[in-house]
Design a protein around this motif. Structure first.
Motif, PDB file in Angstrom:
ATOM      1  N   TYR A 260       0.828  -1.206   0.000  1.00 30.27           N
ATOM      2  CA  TYR A 260       0.000   0.000   0.000  1.00 30.27           C
ATOM      3  C   TYR A 260       0.867   1.263   0.000  1.00 30.27           C
ATOM      4  N   PRO A 261       0.557   2.216  -0.858  1.00 27.51           N
ATOM      5  CA  PRO A 261       1.357   3.443  -0.903  1.00 27.51           C
ATOM      6  C   PRO A 261       1.109   4.347   0.312  1.00 27.51           C
ATOM      7  N   GLU A 262      -0.074   4.269   0.895  1.00 27.37           N
ATOM      8  CA  GLU A 262      -0.410   5.069   2.076  1.00 27.37           C
ATOM      9  C   GLU A 262      -1.185   4.216   3.066  1.00 27.37           C
ATOM     10  N   PHE A 263      -0.828   4.322   4.334  1.00 31.74           N
ATOM     11  CA  PHE A 263      -1.558   3.599   5.370  1.00 31.74           C
ATOM     12  C   PHE A 263      -1.165   4.153   6.732  1.00 31.74           C
ATOM     13  N   LEU A 264      -1.923   3.765   7.711  1.00 32.61           N
ATOM     14  CA  LEU A 264      -1.613   4.057   9.117  1.00 32.61           C
ATOM     15  C   LEU A 264      -1.606   2.720   9.825  1.00 32.61           C
ATOM     16  N   TYR A 265      -0.452   2.327  10.315  1.00 36.31           N
ATOM     17  CA  TYR A 265      -0.270   1.021  10.948  1.00 36.31           C
ATOM     18  C   TYR A 265      -0.404   1.154  12.458  1.00 36.31           C
ATOM     19  N   ILE A 266      -1.327   0.428  13.031  1.00 35.67           N
ATOM     20  CA  ILE A 266      -1.529   0.411  14.478  1.00 35.67           C
ATOM     21  C   ILE A 266      -0.787  -0.779  15.044  1.00 35.67           C
ATOM     22  N   ASP A 267       0.069  -0.500  15.997  1.00 34.08           N
ATOM     23  CA  ASP A 267       0.839  -1.580  16.625  1.00 34.08           C
ATOM     24  C   ASP A 267       0.311  -1.845  18.022  1.00 34.08           C
TER      25      ASP A 267
END
Length: 86
Positions: free
Chosen positions: A79-86
């Motif tokens: 994905y070129p853009e995302f927000l990853y929640i860890d």
């Protein structure tokens, strides 16, 4: 019960670290340096506070973060853009 969601402040990272490492074998243990790197890379880092005590936290990184998680890299490859929640 008074629940607040708010930003994590740098002086609270030791408490966040203790909470993380007390969670047991289902959570990857961190050391102070790793948590500070996570804090520096996160574009979103909030904590849940219940009755004035830290009860949980949520860091999230954008696609351009310098973050080594295998799961994070999986998203970066797809994905070129995302927000990853860890």
């Amino acid at each position: 019960m008074d629940l607040k969601i708010r930003d994590v402040h740098p002086h609270e990272l030791d408490s966040v670290l203790a909470l993380n490492n007390a969670a047991g074998s289902t959570i990857l243990p961190l050391d102070s340096a790793a948590l500070h790197r996570l804090y520096d890379q996160a574009s979103y880092f909030r904590l849940a506070e219940i009755d004035g005590h830290i009860a949980g936290f949520l860091p999230a990184m954008r696609e351009d973060a310098d973050y080594g998680s295998t799961n994070f890299r999986w998203f970066r490859e797809r994905y070129p853009e995302f927000l990853y929640i860890d």
